[in-house]
Write an enzyme that holds these catalytic residues in place. Sequence first.
Site, PDB file in Angstrom:
ATOM      1  N   ASN A  39       0.867  -1.164   0.000  1.00  0.00           N
ATOM      2  CA  ASN A  39       0.000   0.000   0.000  1.00  0.00           C
ATOM      3  C   ASN A  39       0.918   1.232   0.000  1.00  0.00           C
ATOM      4  O   ASN A  39       1.532   1.555   1.010  1.00  0.00           O
ATOM      5  CB  ASN A  39      -0.858  -0.082   1.278  1.00  0.00           C
ATOM      6  CG  ASN A  39      -1.989   0.903   1.286  1.00  0.00           C
ATOM      7  OD1 ASN A  39      -1.963   1.902   0.581  1.00  0.00           O
ATOM      8  ND2 ASN A  39      -2.987   0.624   2.115  1.00  0.00           N
ATOM      9  N   LYS A  77       3.615   1.218   2.866  1.00  0.00           N
ATOM     10  CA  LYS A  77       3.221   0.283   3.922  1.00  0.00           C
ATOM     11  C   LYS A  77       3.166  -1.113   3.332  1.00  0.00           C
ATOM     12  O   LYS A  77       2.897  -1.268   2.136  1.00  0.00           O
ATOM     13  CB  LYS A  77       1.842   0.640   4.482  1.00  0.00           C
ATOM     14  CG  LYS A  77       1.834   1.912   5.278  1.00  0.00           C
ATOM     15  CD  LYS A  77       0.539   2.051   6.056  1.00  0.00           C
ATOM     16  CE  LYS A  77      -0.265   3.217   5.533  1.00  0.00           C
ATOM     17  NZ  LYS A  77      -1.558   3.395   6.127  1.00  0.00           N
ATOM     18  N   ARG A  80      -2.817  -2.312  -3.359  1.00  0.00           N
ATOM     19  CA  ARG A  80      -3.857  -1.304  -3.456  1.00  0.00           C
ATOM     20  C   ARG A  80      -3.511  -0.452  -4.674  1.00  0.00           C
ATOM     21  O   ARG A  80      -2.423   0.131  -4.740  1.00  0.00           O
ATOM     22  CB  ARG A  80      -3.850  -0.442  -2.205  1.00  0.00           C
ATOM     23  CG  ARG A  80      -4.763   0.737  -2.332  1.00  0.00           C
ATOM     24  CD  ARG A  80      -4.818   1.505  -1.040  1.00  0.00           C
ATOM     25  NE  ARG A  80      -5.656   2.671  -1.218  1.00  0.00           N
ATOM     26  CZ  ARG A  80      -5.368   3.862  -0.701  1.00  0.00           C
ATOM     27  NH1 ARG A  80      -4.295   4.035   0.009  1.00  0.00           N
ATOM     28  NH2 ARG A  80      -6.180   4.864  -0.890  1.00  0.00           N
ATOM     29  N   HIS A 119     -11.365   5.467  -2.030  1.00  0.00           N
ATOM     30  CA  HIS A 119     -11.490   4.843  -0.693  1.00  0.00           C
ATOM     31  C   HIS A 119     -12.456   3.659  -0.732  1.00  0.00           C
ATOM     32  O   HIS A 119     -13.023   3.279   0.306  1.00  0.00           O
ATOM     33  CB  HIS A 119     -12.029   5.832   0.364  1.00  0.00           C
ATOM     34  CG  HIS A 119     -11.063   6.902   0.773  1.00  0.00           C
ATOM     35  ND1 HIS A 119     -11.482   8.155   1.123  1.00  0.00           N
ATOM     36  CD2 HIS A 119      -9.719   6.906   0.911  1.00  0.00           C
ATOM     37  CE1 HIS A 119     -10.432   8.898   1.454  1.00  0.00           C
ATOM     38  NE2 HIS A 119      -9.346   8.150   1.311  1.00  0.00           N
ATOM     39  N   HIS A 134     -15.398   7.969   5.759  1.00  0.00           N
ATOM     40  CA  HIS A 134     -13.958   7.679   5.865  1.00  0.00           C
ATOM     41  C   HIS A 134     -13.260   9.022   6.045  1.00  0.00           C
ATOM     42  O   HIS A 134     -13.128   9.802   5.113  1.00  0.00           O
ATOM     43  CB  HIS A 134     -13.461   6.969   4.592  1.00  0.00           C
ATOM     44  CG  HIS A 134     -11.994   6.669   4.634  1.00  0.00           C
ATOM     45  ND1 HIS A 134     -11.479   5.398   4.791  1.00  0.00           N
ATOM     46  CD2 HIS A 134     -10.916   7.488   4.558  1.00  0.00           C
ATOM     47  CE1 HIS A 134     -10.164   5.445   4.814  1.00  0.00           C
ATOM     48  NE2 HIS A 134      -9.799   6.706   4.667  1.00  0.00           N
ATOM     49  N   LEU A 135     -12.846   9.288   7.290  1.00  0.00           N
ATOM     50  CA  LEU A 135     -12.248  10.590   7.605  1.00  0.00           C
ATOM     51  C   LEU A 135     -10.809  10.368   8.054  1.00  0.00           C
ATOM     52  O   LEU A 135     -10.536  10.100   9.224  1.00  0.00           O
ATOM     53  CB  LEU A 135     -13.055  11.283   8.713  1.00  0.00           C
ATOM     54  CG  LEU A 135     -14.579  11.383   8.498  1.00  0.00           C
ATOM     55  CD1 LEU A 135     -15.264  11.988   9.720  1.00  0.00           C
ATOM     56  CD2 LEU A 135     -14.905  12.208   7.255  1.00  0.00           C
ATOM     57  N   GLY A 136      -9.889  10.426   7.102  1.00  0.00           N
ATOM     58  CA  GLY A 136      -8.456  10.287   7.412  1.00  0.00           C
ATOM     59  C   GLY A 136      -7.779  11.567   6.981  1.00  0.00           C
ATOM     60  O   GLY A 136      -8.321  12.658   7.175  1.00  0.00           O
ATOM     61  N   ASN A 137      -6.578  11.456   6.392  1.00  0.00           N
ATOM     62  CA  ASN A 137      -6.002  12.645   5.754  1.00  0.00           C
ATOM     63  C   ASN A 137      -6.850  13.021   4.558  1.00  0.00           C
ATOM     64  O   ASN A 137      -7.167  14.171   4.328  1.00  0.00           O
ATOM     65  CB  ASN A 137      -4.570  12.356   5.323  1.00  0.00           C
ATOM     66  CG  ASN A 137      -3.610  12.680   6.433  1.00  0.00           C
ATOM     67  OD1 ASN A 137      -3.754  13.702   7.094  1.00  0.00           O
ATOM     68  ND2 ASN A 137      -2.642  11.812   6.644  1.00  0.00           N
ATOM     69  N   GLY A 138      -7.195  11.989   3.761  1.00  0.00           N
ATOM     70  CA  GLY A 138      -8.182  12.156   2.705  1.00  0.00           C
ATOM     71  C   GLY A 138      -9.532  11.787   3.315  1.00  0.00           C
ATOM     72  O   GLY A 138      -9.597  10.934   4.201  1.00  0.00           O
ATOM     73  N   ARG A 144      -6.297  19.003   1.498  1.00  0.00           N
ATOM     74  CA  ARG A 144      -7.032  19.174   0.234  1.00  0.00           C
ATOM     75  C   ARG A 144      -8.306  19.965   0.489  1.00  0.00           C
ATOM     76  O   ARG A 144      -8.949  19.779   1.530  1.00  0.00           O
ATOM     77  CB  ARG A 144      -7.433  17.802  -0.334  1.00  0.00           C
ATOM     78  CG  ARG A 144      -6.327  17.118  -1.108  1.00  0.00           C
ATOM     79  CD  ARG A 144      -6.769  15.735  -1.560  1.00  0.00           C
ATOM     80  NE  ARG A 144      -6.086  14.710  -0.802  1.00  0.00           N
ATOM     81  CZ  ARG A 144      -6.421  13.425  -0.802  1.00  0.00           C
ATOM     82  NH1 ARG A 144      -7.447  13.000  -1.522  1.00  0.00           N
ATOM     83  NH2 ARG A 144      -5.740  12.560  -0.095  1.00  0.00           N
ATOM     84  N   GLU A 154      -7.986  -1.818   5.559  1.00  0.00           N
ATOM     85  CA  GLU A 154      -7.839  -1.895   4.101  1.00  0.00           C
ATOM     86  C   GLU A 154      -6.876  -3.009   3.690  1.00  0.00           C
ATOM     87  O   GLU A 154      -7.116  -3.710   2.708  1.00  0.00           O
ATOM     88  CB  GLU A 154      -7.325  -0.551   3.561  1.00  0.00           C
ATOM     89  CG  GLU A 154      -8.387   0.523   3.580  1.00  0.00           C
ATOM     90  CD  GLU A 154      -7.829   1.918   3.373  1.00  0.00           C
ATOM     91  OE1 GLU A 154      -6.997   2.349   4.204  1.00  0.00           O
ATOM     92  OE2 GLU A 154      -8.217   2.565   2.390  1.00  0.00           O
TER      93      GLU A 154
HETATM   94  P1  ADP Z   1      -4.498   8.280   5.841  1.00  0.00           P
HETATM   95  O1  ADP Z   1      -5.684   8.971   5.243  1.00  0.00           O
HETATM   96  O2  ADP Z   1      -3.198   8.915   5.478  1.00  0.00           O
HETATM   97  O3  ADP Z   1      -4.526   6.769   5.729  1.00  0.00           O
HETATM   98  P2  ADP Z   1      -5.376   8.057   8.604  1.00  0.00           P
HETATM   99  O4  ADP Z   1      -6.656   7.396   8.290  1.00  0.00           O
HETATM  100  O5  ADP Z   1      -4.407   7.335   9.471  1.00  0.00           O
HETATM  101  O6  ADP Z   1      -4.579   8.598   7.358  1.00  0.00           O
HETATM  102  O7  ADP Z   1      -5.719   9.456   9.304  1.00  0.00           O
HETATM  103  C1  ADP Z   1      -4.702  10.312   9.689  1.00  0.00           C
HETATM  104  C2  ADP Z   1      -5.318  11.518  10.354  1.00  0.00           C
HETATM  105  O8  ADP Z   1      -6.165  11.106  11.417  1.00  0.00           O
HETATM  106  C3  ADP Z   1      -4.292  12.430  11.017  1.00  0.00           C
HETATM  107  O9  ADP Z   1      -3.748  13.344  10.098  1.00  0.00           O
HETATM  108  C4  ADP Z   1      -5.130  13.117  12.053  1.00  0.00           C
HETATM  109  O10 ADP Z   1      -5.727  14.256  11.457  1.00  0.00           O
HETATM  110  C5  ADP Z   1      -6.226  12.140  12.382  1.00  0.00           C
HETATM  111  N1  ADP Z   1      -6.089  11.575  13.739  1.00  0.00           N
HETATM  112  C6  ADP Z   1      -5.326  10.538  14.125  1.00  0.00           C
HETATM  113  N2  ADP Z   1      -5.460  10.325  15.453  1.00  0.00           N
HETATM  114  C7  ADP Z   1      -6.339  11.258  15.904  1.00  0.00           C
HETATM  115  C8  ADP Z   1      -6.893  11.579  17.187  1.00  0.00           C
HETATM  116  N3  ADP Z   1      -6.577  10.886  18.281  1.00  0.00           N
HETATM  117  N4  ADP Z   1      -7.774  12.599  17.243  1.00  0.00           N
HETATM  118  C9  ADP Z   1      -8.105  13.300  16.144  1.00  0.00           C
HETATM  119  N5  ADP Z   1      -7.620  13.058  14.915  1.00  0.00           N
HETATM  120  C10 ADP Z   1      -6.745  12.050  14.795  1.00  0.00           C
END
Ligand code: ADP
Length: 405
Positions: free
Chosen positions: A7, A14, A99, A187, A215-219, A248, A391
Amino acid sequence: MKILVLNGGSSSQKSCLYEITGEALPEEPSQPLWEAKVDWSHHQGMAEIEVKTSTGQRLQEEIPAGSRPEIIAHMLDTLWHGSTQVISHLSEIDAVGHRVVHGGKDYRESVVITEDVKGAIARLADLAPAHNPINLEGIEAIEQHLGNISQVAVFDTAFHAHLPDAAAIYPGPYEWVEQGIQRYGFHGISHQYCAQRVAHLLNRDLASLRIITCHLGNGCSLAAIKDGHSIETTMGFTPLDGLMMGSRSGAVDPSILIYLLRQPGYSADKLDNILNRGSGLSGISGISNDMRQIQAAKNQGHSRAQLAWDIYVHRLRYYIGAMLASLEGLDILVFTAGVGENAPDIRAAACEAFAFLGLQLDPEKNIHKPVDVDIATPNSTVRVLVIHTEEDWAIAQETWRLLKK
Ligand code: ADP
């Protein structure tokens, strides 16, 4: 079957090694025998490698940030040498799952990688210049190090491949459709995994459920899932559409870009950089793309951090509303990925707007690091679950399924 999963991100790589024994896939997600992550986003010329094994061995060191194939070679070495060794030779690996971000119109499900598939992934780099070339490098690095092993591509777009035309087609000129300019959505591996996981956890038939996965990550993206299929999603032709993200912008009026392009000093590359790397939480707050830092600054009264948080929540509610309309109702709301799994304040603020539906969060359950659990009150009309997205495990399962056929 020992399955290696790759990935790749823009400045990270990763990888995990799973072992699937027996004739059927386990009901619960398996833990990998070995997992490695290399990140070269922080230091010029150096990368950090972190390796963990299921037996508790750990390795953390700095290595020179070479090319991706060199980095993959270094990761693979830790599989069969030193304290993190879990196999005696690389030939014990049976298959590799990748991926791959963009499958375009050609690939609506996972495929065994052939020369034709590699050609298509390369061609689709036009649509995903920041992702597909990285995925292809991973595939070629594996050929280099593991020879003629079976490799499978699992596409992030595939789960959205059956969006209805009304959701997939942009209301531009019809030629766009012929040029492949349409909503693809991303995603998908995570949205699909989460939908299947909630149906399993609640002991419900996926085909009978209306689900919104956040799905709330960086993206960040949402999917509206009905009968087990994605029928609407917030990311579009590229992963830039929809929600506000770490760095973004998400959706903005396209005329802003035309306006800026007509100003001195702006080019397509500059706009690309602004929208993908200089916007979102980071662009608005001026602090960071990381929600943790936004929360901390907001709690200390930093007004731009507060604004970034407010826009993030506003957009999240706005798009949940859009998904709701496409689904014509809602049974389950799912939060996943870094922010979705770890930020109770974001979950609470998003849910508050939907109290009129009878959706009620249990504040105690919401606050206590929930993993794969229902955090709604017993009488809530909508179940709300926090799901730890897996994933890599989903890619391993797909690889297993395809090669077992
Ligand atoms: P990616 O989209 O790169 O796979 P992730 O799903 O791991 O990333 O999400 C990363 C983001 O999650 C970080 O940039 C941060 O904004 C948020 N995050 C991680 N841990 C926490 C936390 N304990 N509280 C709030 N936000 C968090």
